[in-house]
Design a protein around this motif. Sequence first.
Motif, PDB file in Angstrom:
ATOM      1  N   VAL A 185       3.386  -1.310   3.877  1.00 25.62           N
ATOM      2  CA  VAL A 185       3.090   0.017   3.339  1.00 25.62           C
ATOM      3  C   VAL A 185       4.338   0.866   3.179  1.00 25.62           C
ATOM      4  CG1 VAL A 185       0.759   0.085   4.310  1.00 25.62           C
ATOM      5  CG2 VAL A 185       2.658   1.003   5.615  1.00 25.62           C
TER       6      VAL A 185
ATOM      7  N   TYR B 276      -4.312   4.284   6.731  1.00 21.04           N
ATOM      8  CA  TYR B 276      -3.392   3.194   7.054  1.00 21.04           C
ATOM      9  C   TYR B 276      -4.099   2.122   7.877  1.00 21.04           C
ATOM     10  CZ  TYR B 276       0.757   5.691   5.408  1.00 21.04           C
ATOM     11  OH  TYR B 276       1.685   6.308   4.631  1.00 21.04           O
TER      12      TYR B 276
ATOM     13  N   GLY C 286       0.805  -1.212   0.000  1.00 23.90           N
ATOM     14  CA  GLY C 286       0.000   0.000   0.000  1.00 23.90           C
ATOM     15  C   GLY C 286       0.842   1.267   0.000  1.00 23.90           C
TER      16      GLY C 286
END
Lengths: 361, 361
Positions: free
Chosen positions: B138, B126, B78
């Motif tokens: 991430v 997040y 991500g």
Amino acid sequence: MHIIAPIQHGLILLMSVTLKQLAGTLGLSPTTVSRALNGFPEVNDATRKRVREAAERANYRPNTRAKSLATGRAQAIGHVIPVSTSHEIVNPVFADFIAGAGETYSRAGYEMVLRVVPDADEAQAYRDLIARGAVDGVMVHGPRQQDSRVALLGELEVPFMFHGRTSNIDQPYSWLDINNQRSFRRAAQFLIDLGHRRIALVNGLEEMDFANRRRNGYLEALEHAGIAVDPALMRQAEMTEPYGYRALIEMRKLPDPPTAFMASSMIVAYGLRRGLSDLGLKLGRDVSIITHDDDLSYLPNDGDVPMFTATKSSVREAGRRAASMLLRLVEAPASAPLTELMETSLVVGASTGPAVPQESG
Amino acid sequence: MHIIAPIQHGLILLMSVTLKQLAGTLGLSPTTVSRALNGFPEVNDATRKRVREAAERANYRPNTRAKSLATGRAQAIGHVIPVSTSHEIVNPVFADFIAGAGETYSRAGYEMVLRVVPDADEAQAYRDLIARGAVDGVMVHGPRQQDSRVALLGELEVPFMFHGRTSNIDQPYSWLDINNQRSFRRAAQFLIDLGHRRIALVNGLEEMDFANRRRNGYLEALEHAGIAVDPALMRQAEMTEPYGYRALIEMRKLPDPPTAFMASSMIVAYGLRRGLSDLGLKLGRDVSIITHDDDLSYLPNDGDVPMFTATKSSVREAGRRAASMLLRLVEAPASAPLTELMETSLVVGASTGPAVPQESG
DNA sequence: TGAGGCATCCAAAGCGGTTTGGAAATGATT
DNA sequence: AATCATTTCCAAACCGCTTTGGATGCCTCA
């Protein structure tokens, strides 16, 4: 709120709360919890409240993969960004377009998945993305004049949306574009009205559809005004600052140099301006420039009197709109091709003025 | 190769071939087909060949969602891109960094998922991404001097990687950064060695960690040379061309104007150069400029003698490296914090020269 | 000849949700 | 009091894949 869950082959993974666990602590069935959270009517209001609060407390979020496995919808949109190995340019408008599209996706609860691939693998990337069921629809960037992706994606039977158009295709497809042709015709007309007859076009690569349409608009205006086309005043290349600079310097050396320039991007216009300045010419007085302005945030062209006269259109806004059209397509595939042609606005700035007579070289 | 499959509530969905179907046509069990395709030893070579060929012919790809549900790994990374509502700038280096990272992900079979969110919602983004199990790790963009995201992500127990660093944090974390401080110290030293004593710093927003480090490097060099710091020569703002232009024009009006400028980005350097040119000063002779150059493809600064003397470091390469570090972290979370400090190279171009005495204002 | 070892394959149980098709309890109706 | 409709909940199947734990057949070797 995490628990440690041992999984099959002995790995230890950190997992978030699951529906089943949540149901367990509530003394309810997973069915009921699922329905409570998804707003189905067949659940008691008191129960629903209890479930909602527990979910909130446990920071429960349904696992996307499980959810989309069950529902058959990925809740994600794919963007394939081809990076050519030949000309290594990462198109600077991608960033703003993607930012715009991303805003729309986030709000709608869709994920954006990006694939950056060598351009030779682009078709394969689309196929793969779709065959894997990773996305519900795809956005297509940087269309060429002749673009095989319409046929490809039609065949793959996936909702798709072009940012820009392609030419020489009869098959209908969905797109959002700016009116490049009209935009550049109008800009050229504006220069002609100011008395310019020698107008240069410093364009992007002409295999790109947008560049082709801009050229057509430019040519239309010249023709309409009965001005002969001079190939020496037309260039096409990757849009960098040095490209603009060289174009200006070289063209101004011509026997009958242009008094006005049209640029396909702000960056190119920067290069033109530098060239002018190196030649000791004053922008907007000795030589005029009109540029296309994608309204990129880090290349501002505003104020009371913008630096450049420009055909302006926010590419970020285009991203927002294209994304919401694509989502509409995904949610109602029957709604056939959706198209939108955005007009640019001609913003008059300080870079244009009446043509001045040139001493002949 | 598609079949029409009716699903539960009557919708008609287009589905790709599934493992089960493939197994059916081959007269094998799903187990065997899965193992054949995933290279497990307990399957006959002839069978494996037969399976592979059939899969190829049917253009079979395992459904990502099903696969990752079963394996517990999302096979996705991500990136959260905060877009601030206050200063609407989409950082232009994001595009190249993401292009670099994306190349790495593609090659490694990972998907990149992008979330574009208002910066107020960043933490929530997040949390959400992770709670939903949408990603295995991430990447963090644009770290501030004081950045709460280290703590947040540590708490969420997800592998993460900073592009850049943050200051005032004792907790260890993974990052890849360029040596901003050394880079700007060296650049300033270079100018000092050329005889410059009045050196301006045209920096990015100082809440950004990189800007802070660059300033520190600049200050160090001044101090080391015994040059007094003049706040009038230091600016910080969003890095646009007009910002550079104004900085140059205004600072050159000072009683004791700078003879050299350090810029935090090529775009700012463009603005400085324009300012110079408007004042009739020659770059590299009358006034020197050193800029940081992220090596963005559409802002080239190369050739035999590059236009600008620059501290150069490819942000695209940084993306590639940061991504592969993150993947390493994902695949072996135990491998604790990974860090890399990339040095920039000082490329000497045409924009620097010996200091010339200034007529005092 | 029978036990043990291999090579191959498969049935079934997950992964974490959603949806179908009841079931039980309650209330309304006659 | 019996019937029926509602409300509220749940068990079980399913989405498409992976993995466990056998099962089967064949070969080898004592």
